[in-house]
Write an enzyme that holds these catalytic residues in place. Structure first.
Site, PDB file in Angstrom:
ATOM      1  N   ASP A  88      54.320 100.115  39.869  1.00  0.00           N
ATOM      2  CA  ASP A  88      52.869  99.920  39.737  1.00  0.00           C
ATOM      3  C   ASP A  88      52.610  98.730  38.823  1.00  0.00           C
ATOM      4  O   ASP A  88      53.465  98.350  38.023  1.00  0.00           O
ATOM      5  CB  ASP A  88      52.182 101.183  39.190  1.00  0.00           C
ATOM      6  CG  ASP A  88      52.604 101.535  37.764  1.00  0.00           C
ATOM      7  OD1 ASP A  88      53.809 101.401  37.449  1.00  0.00           O
ATOM      8  OD2 ASP A  88      51.739 101.922  36.955  1.00  0.00           O
ATOM      9  N   GLU A 153      53.485 103.939  35.482  1.00  0.00           N
ATOM     10  CA  GLU A 153      53.797 103.528  34.103  1.00  0.00           C
ATOM     11  C   GLU A 153      52.574 102.965  33.403  1.00  0.00           C
ATOM     12  O   GLU A 153      52.328 103.263  32.240  1.00  0.00           O
ATOM     13  CB  GLU A 153      54.926 102.480  34.104  1.00  0.00           C
ATOM     14  CG  GLU A 153      55.559 102.284  32.722  1.00  0.00           C
ATOM     15  CD  GLU A 153      54.844 101.280  31.837  1.00  0.00           C
ATOM     16  OE1 GLU A 153      55.133 101.263  30.620  1.00  0.00           O
ATOM     17  OE2 GLU A 153      53.991 100.515  32.308  1.00  0.00           O
TER      18      GLU A 153
HETATM   19  N1  BES Z   1      56.559  96.512  30.173  1.00  0.00           N
HETATM   20  C1  BES Z   1      55.478  96.894  29.345  1.00  0.00           C
HETATM   21  C2  BES Z   1      55.885  97.164  27.912  1.00  0.00           C
HETATM   22  C3  BES Z   1      56.478  96.012  27.150  1.00  0.00           C
HETATM   23  C4  BES Z   1      56.088  94.715  27.369  1.00  0.00           C
HETATM   24  C5  BES Z   1      57.453  96.250  26.221  1.00  0.00           C
HETATM   25  C6  BES Z   1      56.663  93.671  26.664  1.00  0.00           C
HETATM   26  C7  BES Z   1      57.993  95.240  25.495  1.00  0.00           C
HETATM   27  C8  BES Z   1      57.612  93.935  25.735  1.00  0.00           C
HETATM   28  C9  BES Z   1      54.820  98.133  29.944  1.00  0.00           C
HETATM   29  O1  BES Z   1      54.614  98.015  31.319  1.00  0.00           O
HETATM   30  C10 BES Z   1      53.457  98.314  29.313  1.00  0.00           C
HETATM   31  O2  BES Z   1      52.594  97.535  29.592  1.00  0.00           O
HETATM   32  N2  BES Z   1      53.279  99.349  28.484  1.00  0.00           N
HETATM   33  C11 BES Z   1      51.996  99.660  27.926  1.00  0.00           C
HETATM   34  C12 BES Z   1      51.945 101.077  27.477  1.00  0.00           C
HETATM   35  C13 BES Z   1      51.777 102.095  28.559  1.00  0.00           C
HETATM   36  C14 BES Z   1      51.743 103.484  27.961  1.00  0.00           C
HETATM   37  C15 BES Z   1      50.556 101.853  29.404  1.00  0.00           C
HETATM   38  C16 BES Z   1      51.745  98.822  26.694  1.00  0.00           C
HETATM   39  O3  BES Z   1      52.669  98.485  25.960  1.00  0.00           O
HETATM   40  O4  BES Z   1      50.553  98.550  26.454  1.00  0.00           O
HETATM   41 MN    MN Z   2      56.292  97.317  32.284  1.00  0.00          MN
HETATM   42 MN    MN Z   3      52.780  96.750  31.621  1.00  0.00          MN
END
Ligand code: BES
Ligand code: MN
Ligand code: MN
Length: 458
Positions: A88, A153
């Site tokens: 996603d 995710e």
């Molecule tokens: N891939 C990201 C997280 C990320 C990005 C980790 C860059 C380290 C470096 C992930 O898809 C994301 O966007 N996570 C969200 C949290 C989630 C609970 C929606 C975020 O970090 O805002």
């Molecule tokens: Mn991600």
């Molecule tokens: Mn992300």
């Protein structure tokens, strides 16, 4: 060079064409009208896994978006790697800020521009192609592999934790492998050993029963938008220290060793400022930029609204004001506890002239990978073989809450083998992923599988 590595070199264009097909599917999980696109992306990956002749490939329906699963575990004496990724993506808006359409992947200056190119379709796909490189070149996949690709995710994986709990036996493994983070810099491979957690709140401040004329009532009736700004201002002091009572109680302080390791990283603050067009950095007093952005907790307004925002000047005193506020967390802060502390504080500092409401969105725990874990050593060697450069170990500020859940439920460490760059503009317009890093990512993944059996501690 092994047959699988040669296969990867020979099939660069094919891999790219296939990735483009996946990137053209707008599988936006926050948008309920995109369910069909989610299905399409899941089926695309399912077909990809089916073409690999794995022992088992299955699409698991959930109350939300489907989970694509495959496994191939023929070796009794080899470690089992559970690959995790997400198909996603974030919404593409604001679309007018994209130079080329978000779901029409375009190559420019060696980069693939598309929503999901880096987060996470392009990165997750490296592992699918790494597996293919063994199967299609007539080599055996050197370890046992399981692969789980989820479609929720970006909305906090609401159905994945129950799924893992229900399928603990099926998912038994020795480690999790994830490519959903960034490298320390261009041509500078790194392994991320820390991620932050998240607590995400929405607040509402309500004043009079309707919008009022700001001349007739202004000065005599509380303005909820003014109140909200004042309340937000009370969230931190002038040193950037968060004022919510108990907020820091469970924060594990940085050790001298942590701080030395962070200071030794080749971080160029001037280049960082320049890349963002800012004159100076800003954050909690007493910490460096890298520490602030990865190893310390934060509180930020993500959005604020209320009153009149249209054209011209409408003189109005708003009846309501709202904001979305996120807190990035570090070990051992508990997102539920932090949400509760935030809610109590928000009520405590609200004046009697307004009513406030606080709701909690999804969150997750921070995580730290044990640096002595043998899997990390194999991953570091794989990076070094492919990138011909020593790998760095760093912490990152983003969140992948499922990492803490894998640890808790399956008892395993996660290897964060990111191939992206901080400058990939994930979640922003013009998201991109380097073609070269897509290629090197596939090679690094395959190399990791080749090397891993030799790194197992006897
Ligand atoms: N891939 C990201 C997280 C990320 C990005 C980790 C860059 C380290 C470096 C992930 O898809 C994301 O966007 N996570 C969200 C949290 C989630 C609970 C929606 C975020 O970090 O805002
Ligand atoms: Mn991600
Ligand atoms: Mn992300």
């Amino acid at each position: 060079m092994s047959k699988s590595q040669a296969y990867i070199d020979a099939n660069q264009q094919k891999f790219l064409d296939e990735l483009f097909e996946l990137l053209r599917i707008p599988s936006v999980s926050t948008d309920s009208t995109k369910k069909g696109e989610i299905q399409k992306a899941a089926n695309f990956l399912l077909d990809q896994l089916k073409s690999l002749n794995l022992n088992k490939v299955e699409l698991f329906e959930t109350p939300g978006n489907p989970i694509v699963y495959g496994e191939h575990c023929p070796h009794a004496d080899k470690p089992t790697v559970l690959i995790y990724g997400h198909y996603d993506v974030q919404p593409s808006d604001p679309d007018d800020l994209w130079d080329t359409p978000a779901f029409e992947p375009t190559i420019k200056d060696g980069n693939i521009y598309a929503r999901g190119a880096s987060d996470d379709k392009g990165q997750a796909y490296t592992h699918v192609k790494a597996l293919e490189s063994f199967v299609q070149s007539g080599e055996e996949i050197p370890v046992n592999v399981k692969i789980i690709l989820e479609g929720e995710e970006e909305i906090g994986s609401p159905n994945l934790v129950p799924f893992i709990n229900q399928h603990k036996d099926m998912l038994t493994c020795d480690m999790v492998l994830i490519s959903d983070t960034a490298m320390f810099g261009k041509d500078q491979p790194s392994i991320t050993y820390g991620l932050r957690g998240l607590a995400y709140m929405e607040v509402e401040v309500v004043g009079p029963n309707r919008d009022l004329h700001s001349g007739v009532y202004g000065g005599a009736v509380e303005n909820p938008l003014n109140v909200l700004c004042e309340m937000i201002a009370k969230m931190k002091d002038e040193d950037g220290v968060i004022q919510i009572p108990g907020f820091y109680d469970k924060v594990i302080p940085l050790t001298d060793a942590d701080r030395e390791a962070s200071a030794a990283l080749p971080f160029d603050e001037e280049a960082y400022k320049k890349s963002l067009d800012i004159d100076d950095v800003h954050g909690e007093k007493g910490y460096t930029t890298l520490e602030r952005a990865s190893a310390r907790p934060t509180l930020d307004v993500n959005g604020i609204w209320g009153g009149y925002t249209g054209e011209g000047a409408k003189t109005v005193l708003p009846s309501k004001a709202n904001a979305k506020i996120s807190m990035r967390l570090v070990p051992d802060q508990d997102p539920k506890e932090i949400a509760k502390l935030f809610t109590e504080y928000f009520h405590a500092i609200a004046p009697d002239t307004v009513k406030v409401k606080v709701t909690e969105h999804h969150g997750g725990h921070a995580s730290i990978t044990n640096l002595d874990f043998y899997g990390l050593k194999a991953a570091a060697k794989a990076f070094e073989d492919v990138f011909e450069k020593d790998v760095l170990f760093s912490r990152e500020g983003g969140s992948i809450p499922i990492v803490a859940d894998f640890k808790k439920i399956l008892g395993v460490e996660s290897i964060l083998m990111g191939f992206g760059l901080t400058s990939d503009a994930i979640h922003s317009p013009n998201e991109k992923f380097s073609i070269q890093d897509f290629h090197r990512g596939i090679k690094t993944s395959a190399r990791f599988f080749e090397l891993l059996p030799d790194f197992v501690e006897k």
